[in-house]
Design a protein around this motif. Structure first.
Motif, PDB file in Angstrom:
ATOM      1  N   SER A 130       1.186  -0.645  -2.952  1.00  0.00           N
ATOM      2  CA  SER A 130       2.630  -0.783  -2.822  1.00  0.00           C
ATOM      3  C   SER A 130       3.195   0.442  -2.095  1.00  0.00           C
ATOM      4  O   SER A 130       2.592   1.509  -2.086  1.00  0.00           O
ATOM      5  N   VAL A 131       4.359   0.258  -1.487  1.00  0.00           N
ATOM      6  CA  VAL A 131       4.926   1.286  -0.612  1.00  0.00           C
ATOM      7  C   VAL A 131       6.180   1.882  -1.239  1.00  0.00           C
ATOM      8  O   VAL A 131       7.010   1.163  -1.792  1.00  0.00           O
ATOM      9  N   GLY A 132       6.304   3.194  -1.143  1.00  0.00           N
ATOM     10  CA  GLY A 132       7.531   3.881  -1.523  1.00  0.00           C
ATOM     11  C   GLY A 132       7.932   3.675  -2.964  1.00  0.00           C
ATOM     12  O   GLY A 132       7.118   3.789  -3.873  1.00  0.00           O
ATOM     13  N   ASP A 133       9.210   3.311  -3.165  1.00  0.00           N
ATOM     14  CA  ASP A 133       9.722   3.198  -4.532  1.00  0.00           C
ATOM     15  C   ASP A 133       9.746   1.756  -5.026  1.00  0.00           C
ATOM     16  O   ASP A 133      10.431   1.428  -5.979  1.00  0.00           O
ATOM     17  N   LEU A 134       8.976   0.879  -4.369  1.00  0.00           N
ATOM     18  CA  LEU A 134       8.929  -0.526  -4.779  1.00  0.00           C
ATOM     19  C   LEU A 134       7.705  -0.775  -5.650  1.00  0.00           C
ATOM     20  O   LEU A 134       6.582  -0.812  -5.137  1.00  0.00           O
ATOM     21  N   PRO A 135       7.881  -0.949  -6.950  1.00  0.00           N
ATOM     22  CA  PRO A 135       6.713  -1.135  -7.813  1.00  0.00           C
ATOM     23  C   PRO A 135       6.107  -2.532  -7.661  1.00  0.00           C
ATOM     24  O   PRO A 135       6.812  -3.537  -7.779  1.00  0.00           O
ATOM     25  N   GLY A 136       4.830  -2.587  -7.342  1.00  0.00           N
ATOM     26  CA  GLY A 136       4.095  -3.852  -7.322  1.00  0.00           C
ATOM     27  C   GLY A 136       4.367  -4.757  -6.142  1.00  0.00           C
ATOM     28  O   GLY A 136       3.961  -5.916  -6.158  1.00  0.00           O
ATOM     29  N   VAL A 137       5.048  -4.272  -5.108  1.00  0.00           N
ATOM     30  CA  VAL A 137       5.303  -5.104  -3.926  1.00  0.00           C
ATOM     31  C   VAL A 137       4.406  -4.610  -2.804  1.00  0.00           C
ATOM     32  O   VAL A 137       4.538  -3.484  -2.350  1.00  0.00           O
ATOM     33  N   ARG A 138       3.481  -5.467  -2.376  1.00  0.00           N
ATOM     34  CA  ARG A 138       2.481  -5.066  -1.381  1.00  0.00           C
ATOM     35  C   ARG A 138       2.633  -5.799  -0.052  1.00  0.00           C
ATOM     36  O   ARG A 138       1.848  -5.602   0.867  1.00  0.00           O
ATOM     37  N   PHE A 139       3.658  -6.666   0.045  1.00  0.00           N
ATOM     38  CA  PHE A 139       3.805  -7.509   1.230  1.00  0.00           C
ATOM     39  C   PHE A 139       5.254  -7.530   1.688  1.00  0.00           C
ATOM     40  O   PHE A 139       6.162  -7.212   0.938  1.00  0.00           O
ATOM     41  N   LYS A 140       5.463  -7.931   2.960  1.00  0.00           N
ATOM     42  CA  LYS A 140       6.826  -8.061   3.475  1.00  0.00           C
ATOM     43  C   LYS A 140       6.955  -9.369   4.259  1.00  0.00           C
ATOM     44  O   LYS A 140       5.968  -9.906   4.768  1.00  0.00           O
TER      45      LYS A 140
END
Length: 162
Positions: A130-140
């Motif tokens: 996951s990126v930055g301050d987004l917990p558990g989000v690995r996709f866009k």
């Protein structure tokens, strides 16, 4: 005759006497090849790159992008010390039915996405983390209904009517 101090065997002589620990000779090729193939797996980098466990854990199954259907639009709270609600959506992938959370980039782009829209998802740039301050989000989200999200944001294209 007995050897005096400093008069030891040379490296070549010593190796011949003791053996080198690997098979030599005209028929040793298969043994050497198989041993090398086996020993490669003890290298951590090689094992991680070539084992199939990473593919099984990856929702994309080794692909760079995947299509999915939006099941709901959600806001995810940023991790401390930041305070924000990051706009994202839950997506069910078409290829295997797995449900993932995907970040919707740019200001106001969540308004272009409705439930049951078909979206194209890509990685978020950290190879499965996951990126930055987004917990558990690995996709866009990259595309909505076959139109690039950036084109919609810049008002270059419109979302097709269904």
């Amino acid at each position: 005759r007995t050897r005096r101090r400093g008069e030891g065997r040379s490296g070549k002589e010593f190796r011949r006497k003791m053996g080198s620990g690997k098979p030599r000779g005209i028929r040793a090729g298969r043994k050497l090849r198989d041993h090398r193939k086996e020993q490669k797996w003890h290298n951590k980098r090689y094992a991680r790159a070539h084992s199939l466990t990473g593919l099984k854990a990856n929702p994309f199954g080794g692909a760079s992008h995947a299509k999915g259907i939006v099941t709901e639009r959600i806001g995810i709270e940023a991790k401390q010390p930041n305070s924000a609600i990051r706009k994202s959506c839950r997506v069910q992938l078409i290829k295997n039915g797995k449900k993932i959370a995907a970040f919707v980039p740019r200001d106001g782009c969540l308004n272009f996405i409705e439930e049951n829209d078909e979206v194209l998802i890509s990685g978020f740039g950290r190879k499965g983390h996951s990126v930055g301050d987004l917990p558990g989000v690995r996709f866009k989200v990259v595309k909505v209904a076959g139109v690039a999200l950036l084109a919609l944001f810049k008002a270059k294209k419109e979302k097709p009517r269904t």
